[in-house]
Design a protein around this motif. Structure first.
Motif, PDB file in Angstrom:
ATOM      1  N   PHE A 158      29.472 -44.022  97.375  1.00 35.53           N
ATOM      2  CA  PHE A 158      30.551 -43.508  98.217  1.00 35.53           C
ATOM      3  C   PHE A 158      30.722 -41.997  98.046  1.00 35.53           C
ATOM      4  CE2 PHE A 158      31.897 -47.948  97.261  1.00 35.53           C
ATOM      5  CZ  PHE A 158      31.716 -48.468  98.533  1.00 35.53           C
ATOM      6  N   ASP A 159      30.310 -41.491  96.880  1.00 37.25           N
ATOM      7  CA  ASP A 159      30.427 -40.050  96.655  1.00 37.25           C
ATOM      8  C   ASP A 159      29.404 -39.301  97.510  1.00 37.25           C
ATOM      9  OD1 ASP A 159      32.167 -41.124  94.895  1.00 37.25           O
ATOM     10  OD2 ASP A 159      31.208 -40.382  93.075  1.00 37.25           O
ATOM     11  N   GLU A 160      28.277 -39.961  97.790  1.00 39.73           N
ATOM     12  CA  GLU A 160      27.320 -39.358  98.723  1.00 39.73           C
ATOM     13  C   GLU A 160      27.911 -39.313 100.129  1.00 39.73           C
ATOM     14  OE1 GLU A 160      23.408 -41.010  98.611  1.00 39.73           O
ATOM     15  OE2 GLU A 160      23.117 -40.539  96.490  1.00 39.73           O
ATOM     16  N   ASP A 187      34.962 -49.795  89.564  1.00 37.54           N
ATOM     17  CA  ASP A 187      35.544 -50.262  90.827  1.00 37.54           C
ATOM     18  C   ASP A 187      37.064 -50.127  90.883  1.00 37.54           C
ATOM     19  OD1 ASP A 187      33.112 -51.144  92.085  1.00 37.54           O
ATOM     20  OD2 ASP A 187      33.103 -52.852  90.726  1.00 37.54           O
ATOM     21  N   GLN A 188      37.577 -48.996  90.439  1.00 35.94           N
ATOM     22  CA  GLN A 188      39.031 -48.888  90.345  1.00 35.94           C
ATOM     23  C   GLN A 188      39.699 -48.485  91.656  1.00 35.94           C
ATOM     24  OE1 GLN A 188      40.878 -49.304  87.225  1.00 35.94           O
ATOM     25  NE2 GLN A 188      40.101 -47.699  85.929  1.00 35.94           N
ATOM     26  N   ALA A 189      39.060 -47.595  92.395  1.00 33.68           N
ATOM     27  CA  ALA A 189      39.690 -46.992  93.572  1.00 33.68           C
ATOM     28  C   ALA A 189      41.050 -46.416  93.164  1.00 33.68           C
ATOM     29  CB  ALA A 189      39.827 -48.001  94.705  1.00 33.68           C
ATOM     30  N   HIS A 190      41.045 -45.634  92.122  1.00 32.66           N
ATOM     31  CA  HIS A 190      42.278 -45.198  91.486  1.00 32.66           C
ATOM     32  C   HIS A 190      42.310 -43.677  91.313  1.00 32.66           C
ATOM     33  CE1 HIS A 190      45.776 -45.231  89.126  1.00 32.66           C
ATOM     34  NE2 HIS A 190      45.398 -45.913  88.080  1.00 32.66           N
ATOM     35  N   VAL A 191      41.145 -43.095  91.035  1.00 34.73           N
ATOM     36  CA  VAL A 191      41.088 -41.678  90.690  1.00 34.73           C
ATOM     37  C   VAL A 191      41.598 -40.739  91.812  1.00 34.73           C
ATOM     38  CG1 VAL A 191      39.446 -39.794  90.193  1.00 34.73           C
ATOM     39  CG2 VAL A 191      39.392 -41.905  88.839  1.00 34.73           C
ATOM     40  N   PRO A 192      41.169 -40.936  93.070  1.00 31.82           N
ATOM     41  CA  PRO A 192      41.651 -40.014  94.116  1.00 31.82           C
ATOM     42  C   PRO A 192      43.180 -40.019  94.224  1.00 31.82           C
ATOM     43  CG  PRO A 192      39.973 -41.526  94.994  1.00 31.82           C
ATOM     44  CD  PRO A 192      40.224 -41.936  93.593  1.00 31.82           C
ATOM     45  N   CYS A 221      36.726 -37.431  97.513  1.00 32.35           N
ATOM     46  CA  CYS A 221      36.220 -38.372  96.526  1.00 32.35           C
ATOM     47  C   CYS A 221      35.535 -39.507  97.263  1.00 32.35           C
ATOM     48  CB  CYS A 221      37.369 -38.984  95.719  1.00 32.35           C
ATOM     49  SG  CYS A 221      38.192 -37.863  94.594  1.00 32.35           S
ATOM     50  N   GLY A 222      34.838 -40.356  96.528  1.00 32.41           N
ATOM     51  CA  GLY A 222      34.375 -41.614  97.107  1.00 32.41           C
ATOM     52  C   GLY A 222      35.514 -42.613  97.062  1.00 32.41           C
ATOM     53  N   ARG A 223      35.418 -43.686  97.823  1.00 30.61           N
ATOM     54  CA  ARG A 223      36.534 -44.638  97.837  1.00 30.61           C
ATOM     55  C   ARG A 223      36.668 -45.360  96.512  1.00 30.61           C
ATOM     56  NH1 ARG A 223      35.725 -49.968 101.510  1.00 30.61           N
ATOM     57  NH2 ARG A 223      36.936 -50.940  99.885  1.00 30.61           N
ATOM     58  N   ILE A 275      30.698 -29.275  93.797  1.00 27.98           N
ATOM     59  CA  ILE A 275      30.604 -30.658  93.321  1.00 27.98           C
ATOM     60  C   ILE A 275      31.123 -30.680  91.888  1.00 27.98           C
ATOM     61  CG2 ILE A 275      29.062 -32.640  93.002  1.00 27.98           C
ATOM     62  CD1 ILE A 275      28.960 -31.453  95.868  1.00 27.98           C
ATOM     63  N   LEU A 276      32.003 -31.628  91.608  1.00 28.08           N
ATOM     64  CA  LEU A 276      32.590 -31.734  90.274  1.00 28.08           C
ATOM     65  C   LEU A 276      32.299 -33.119  89.711  1.00 28.08           C
ATOM     66  CD1 LEU A 276      34.530 -30.856  87.968  1.00 28.08           C
ATOM     67  CD2 LEU A 276      36.429 -31.593  89.420  1.00 28.08           C
ATOM     68  N   SER A 277      31.719 -33.137  88.523  1.00 28.98           N
ATOM     69  CA  SER A 277      31.400 -34.428  87.929  1.00 28.98           C
ATOM     70  C   SER A 277      31.781 -34.456  86.462  1.00 28.98           C
ATOM     71  CB  SER A 277      29.902 -34.721  88.086  1.00 28.98           C
ATOM     72  OG  SER A 277      29.649 -36.056  87.750  1.00 28.98           O
ATOM     73  N   VAL A 337      34.147 -31.683  95.909  1.00 30.59           N
ATOM     74  CA  VAL A 337      33.777 -33.092  96.007  1.00 30.59           C
ATOM     75  C   VAL A 337      33.603 -33.648  94.606  1.00 30.59           C
ATOM     76  CG1 VAL A 337      32.140 -34.780  96.915  1.00 30.59           C
ATOM     77  CG2 VAL A 337      32.525 -32.648  98.165  1.00 30.59           C
ATOM     78  N   CYS A 338      34.379 -34.670  94.277  1.00 34.36           N
ATOM     79  CA  CYS A 338      34.234 -35.322  92.973  1.00 34.36           C
ATOM     80  C   CYS A 338      33.151 -36.380  93.086  1.00 34.36           C
ATOM     81  CB  CYS A 338      35.537 -35.979  92.550  1.00 34.36           C
ATOM     82  SG  CYS A 338      36.858 -34.798  92.312  1.00 34.36           S
ATOM     83  N   ALA A 339      32.125 -36.255  92.270  1.00 36.32           N
ATOM     84  CA  ALA A 339      31.004 -37.196  92.340  1.00 36.32           C
ATOM     85  C   ALA A 339      30.681 -37.687  90.941  1.00 36.32           C
ATOM     86  CB  ALA A 339      29.788 -36.524  92.956  1.00 36.32           C
TER      87      ALA A 339
HETATM   88  N1  LIG Z   1      33.857 -39.203  86.145  1.00 31.58           N
HETATM   89  C1  LIG Z   1      34.029 -38.797  87.411  1.00 31.58           C
HETATM   90  N2  LIG Z   1      33.509 -37.616  87.833  1.00 31.58           N
HETATM   91  C2  LIG Z   1      33.669 -37.215  89.103  1.00 31.58           C
HETATM   92  N3  LIG Z   1      34.325 -37.902  90.023  1.00 31.58           N
HETATM   93  C3  LIG Z   1      34.865 -39.088  89.677  1.00 31.58           C
HETATM   94  C4  LIG Z   1      34.758 -39.592  88.355  1.00 31.58           C
HETATM   95  N4  LIG Z   1      35.384 -40.791  88.308  1.00 31.58           N
HETATM   96  C5  LIG Z   1      35.852 -41.018  89.556  1.00 31.58           C
HETATM   97  N5  LIG Z   1      35.558 -40.003  90.384  1.00 31.58           N
HETATM   98  C6  LIG Z   1      35.852 -39.876  91.818  1.00 31.58           C
HETATM   99  O1  LIG Z   1      36.860 -40.803  92.190  1.00 31.58           O
HETATM  100  C7  LIG Z   1      36.338 -41.776  93.078  1.00 31.58           C
HETATM  101  C8  LIG Z   1      36.968 -43.117  92.820  1.00 31.58           C
HETATM  102  O2  LIG Z   1      36.678 -43.514  91.517  1.00 31.58           O
HETATM  103  P1  LIG Z   1      37.427 -44.723  90.794  1.00 31.58           P
HETATM  104  O3  LIG Z   1      38.867 -44.523  90.994  1.00 31.58           O
HETATM  105  O4  LIG Z   1      36.994 -44.638  89.377  1.00 31.58           O
HETATM  106  O5  LIG Z   1      36.933 -45.973  91.477  1.00 31.58           O
HETATM  107  C9  LIG Z   1      34.848 -41.718  92.890  1.00 31.58           C
HETATM  108  O6  LIG Z   1      34.167 -42.192  94.032  1.00 31.58           O
HETATM  109  C10 LIG Z   1      34.627 -40.230  92.628  1.00 31.58           C
HETATM  110  O7  LIG Z   1      34.661 -39.501  93.841  1.00 31.58           O
END
Ligand SMILES: Nc1ncnc2c1ncn2[C@@H]1O[C@H](COP(=O)(O)O)[C@@H](O)[C@H]1O
Ligand SMILES: Cc1cc2nc3c(=O)[nH]c(=O)nc-3n(C[C@H](O)[C@H](O)[C@H](O)COP(=O)(O)OP(=O)(O)OC[C@H]3O[C@@H](n4cnc5c(N)ncnc54)[C@H](O)[C@@H]3O)c2cc1C
Lengths: 331, 266
Positions: free
Chosen positions: B44-46, B132-137, B124-126, B66-68, B7-9
């Motif tokens: 959203f990560d919760e 607010d990118q919704a890009h990382v996942p 991941c969270g949304r 959990i990965l952060s 889980v990315c948080a």
């Molecule tokens: N620095 C970070 N560390 C861990 N998870 C991340 C990180 N940045 C983004 N994420 C994961 O990607 C999701 C969407 O992030 P974002 O695309 O930045 O809105 C987040 O809800 C996290 O689950």
């Protein structure tokens, strides 16, 4: 040499042109206005070639179409594979996509597939007069701040927030070229499959399209207080909307939620009751023409965005408001 | 069948920070954290952690990592997913991770995911409530060549595939993907459990694994955002509210309706 602007079009389930297509074309034309670049549109899916005239009237100089069977549904992996091929062939300097329901999954992945950064969820897009590069503004921190960003590499990829940019008025005398998109997608790329799709048709006016929206916040106290608001909505021919806490608490379903993580709406009149006006809420309604706010806290943030405001207790304001509306609308 | 989930948080500034306490250092192009308001785990990560816990319970076993990624962490905050029931915490920590955009964040997260190795799912969270990118996942899925499903309201493993329910404006759909897959989770996946005392005790005994960029094969000095941040500013509204006055609230209600009629709005 990368050149021109490629806008990513979208078709609805019934093969009509999705509204976001007009919006991305307007953005592309705005950017082209500064540099004289050509605007192409890519349109993939069933009966795409029947929509090219409309697309040209809305601002496309060239339309890449493909009606390949694998693209008939808006299936993400098939469209991604096809778009990556079109991007390679078109070699654009700028790509413009829209953050529609489909686009919000598509654009981020296409950007990574092309290995370029994405200017996500933009609300303003311009060309830097000196460098001739795209400069985009995107809200961050739920809309509390705005970031101005640019991409140092081509294609510069922008994804725009829906309902912020207005489509150009269609000009049927515009001329443009239609070409077959060089698309060859094997069905084996499709990994995500739809198991089920359930439509829950809302009764009454659709929130996304409503001219008038009556919206309620946490301050209404509980679901038992909803009926008088529903009554008002009915009298105004309005749709009902809500802030996130109202939906999270289950007073209304999440389909009523307006905001950053709910629906983006642009009604003529947005009548809010006991909504504080957090930036994440405003993100979904900032395009409303007239925000009207009733809140008992004179310092509530919603008044910063409202055109008309009443500082007062909704329990006392609502009955006389509704009664007067009924008199006026009836007359 | 036990299930292994990453889980990315992300640790973020509390998004419920009042507008009045929200400040930007325009020179440094950074948000100034409000004093006295601690950061939180991105909401959203919760939801994603909750999803992972439910899947593990249903599977009858497995491991939740959990990965952060970040510059610095508040121990009590970033340990919350462990207190909720997560098994391990990996912190990818480096000064250069401050303010990175999705483009580079993904490269680093993917490097760490590869090092963690075994997983059936990446949740991941949304979206992260800072940028607010919704890009990382989506990026993680692309870089690893995995299917991606966003905005899950519910998840279920069936015959080795992940089934994801997503809300649509006019109903919902269920999508299916082979595992491993990347799924982003939305706030509709509720309720999110609160850590109980036993969980908090267990979490306090666990030591996070801390990796620097070099530990996942990245060069810290080469890390920079893909996008250029030209400016960060608080938007000013030019709108001026016309307040409707009256003898009392009832009167204001009546006058508001009349004013809206006068303005030809109703
Ligand atoms: N620095 C970070 N560390 C861990 N998870 C991340 C990180 N940045 C983004 N994420 C994961 O990607 C999701 C969407 O992030 P974002 O695309 O930045 O809105 C987040 O809800 C996290 O689950
Ligand atoms: C990542 C993220 C995404 C989010 N997305 C959304 C989103 O999409 N949509 C959304 O709405 N929120 C969203 N939020 C939540 C947002 O930050 C706020 O918490 C939320 O909008 C507050 O809702 P509210 O105004 O109804 O409640 P509150 O902030 O609690 O405000 C209630 C208001 O009611 C007033 N009030 C109370 N009683 C009365 C009375 N008797 N008469 C008149 N006024 C009264 C109070 O003065 C107050 O201003 C999001 C948050 C995060 C972190």
């Amino acid at each position: 040499m990368a050149q021109g602007i490629l806008a990513i079009g979208e078709l609805n389930e019934d093969s009509s042109l999705a509204s976001v297509t007009g919006e991305v074309l307007a953005v592309a034309r705005k950017l082209a206005g500064a540099t004289g670049a050509q605007v192409s549109l890519v349109l993939l899916g069933k009966n795409a070639s029947q929509r090219t005239k409309e697309a040209i009237a809305l601002g496309a100089d060239k339309v890449w179409v493909s009606e390949a069977e694998v693209l008939h549904e808006n299936q993400i992996e098939a469209h991604l594979a096809a778009l990556a091929q079109v991007c390679k062939a078109a070699d654009p300097q700028v790509i413009v996509a829209g953050k529609s329901l489909f686009g919000r999954d598509l654009a981020p992945r296409l950007a990574f597939r092309l290995r370029v950064p994405l200017m996500q969820d933009c609300i303003d897009v311009n060309t830097d007069p000196a460098t001739k590069r795209v400069v985009a503004v995107r809200p961050v921190y739920g809309g509390n701040a705005n970031a101005r960003v640019a991409s140092p590499v081509d294609p510069q990829f922008v994804c725009v927030r829906p309902k912020i940019f207005e489509a150009l008025p269609p000009n049927p005398s515009r001329r443009g070229e239609v070409v077959q998109a060089p698309v060859s997608v094997d069905a084996s790329v499709v990994k995500v499959k739809r198991v089920r799709r359930v439509k829950e048709e809302a009764t009454g006016v659709k929130l996304e399209d409503a001219r008038v929206v009556v919206s309620v916040g946490r301050g209404i106290g509980g679901p038992e207080n909803l009926p008088p608001f529903q009554d008002l909505a009915k009298a105004l021919g309005a749709a009902l909307g809500a802030s996130r806490p109202v939906c999270d608490a289950g007073w209304l379903d999440h389909s009523f939620q307006v905001g950053l993580t709910g629906k983006t709406i642009a009604p003529e009149i947005y009548l809010t009751w006991a909504i504080s006006g957090a930036s994440q809420h405003l993100a979904g309604c900032s395009a409303a023409k007239n925000i009207v706010a009733v809140n008992r806290d004179p310092n509530a943030n919603i008044f910063k965005e409202a055109k008309y405001g009443v500082v007062g207790d909704w329990k006392k304001v609502l009955p006389s408001f509704t009664a007067t509306v009924k008199e006026l609308v009836g007359s | 069948m036990p299930i292994n989930i990453i889980v990315c948080a992300k640790q973020v500034m509390d998004p419920e920070t009042p507008v009045s306490a929200f400040k930007v250092d325009r020179e440094a192009k950074r948000v100034v954290p409000a004093t006295g308001i601690p950061p939180v785990v991105n909401g959203f990560d919760e939801n994603a952690v909750e999803a992972a816990l439910r899947l593990k319970e249903k599977a009858g076993g497995g491991k939740i990592t959990i990965l952060s990624l970040g510059k610095s962490f508040v121990n009590d905050v970033i340990k919350k997913p462990l207190a909720m029931g997560g098994d391990e915490l990996v912190l990818l920590q480096e000064d250069a991770f401050e303010g990175l955009d999705a483009f580079t964040t993904v490269q680093a997260l993917v490097a760490a995911i590869k090092k963690i190795g075994q997983y059936d799912l990446i949740l991941c969270g949304r979206q992260a409530s800072d940028y607010d990118q919704a890009h990382v996942p989506h990026g993680i899925g692309e870089m690893l060549g995995l299917p991606v499903i966003s905005m899950a309201a519910n998840l279920e493993v069936k015959d080795g595939a992940i089934h994801v329910e997503r809300k649509l404006p006019d109903g919902y759909e269920v999508l299916e993907a082979p595992m491993p897959a990347v799924v982003s989770v939305s706030n509709e996946l509720t309720p999110v459990r609160l850590p109980n005392l036993r969980g908090i005790m267990a979490a306090s005994r666990k030591q996070p694994t801390v990796w620097k960029a070099a530990d996942v094969g990245l060069e810290a000095s080469a890390l920079r955002s893909g996008l250029e941040l030209l400016d960060l500013f608080i938007p000013v509204s030019e709108k001026v509210c016309e307040f409707i006055d009256g003898e009392n609230d009832e009167d204001k209600g009546r006058k508001l309706a009349l004013r809206l009629r006068e303005a030809k709005l109703i």
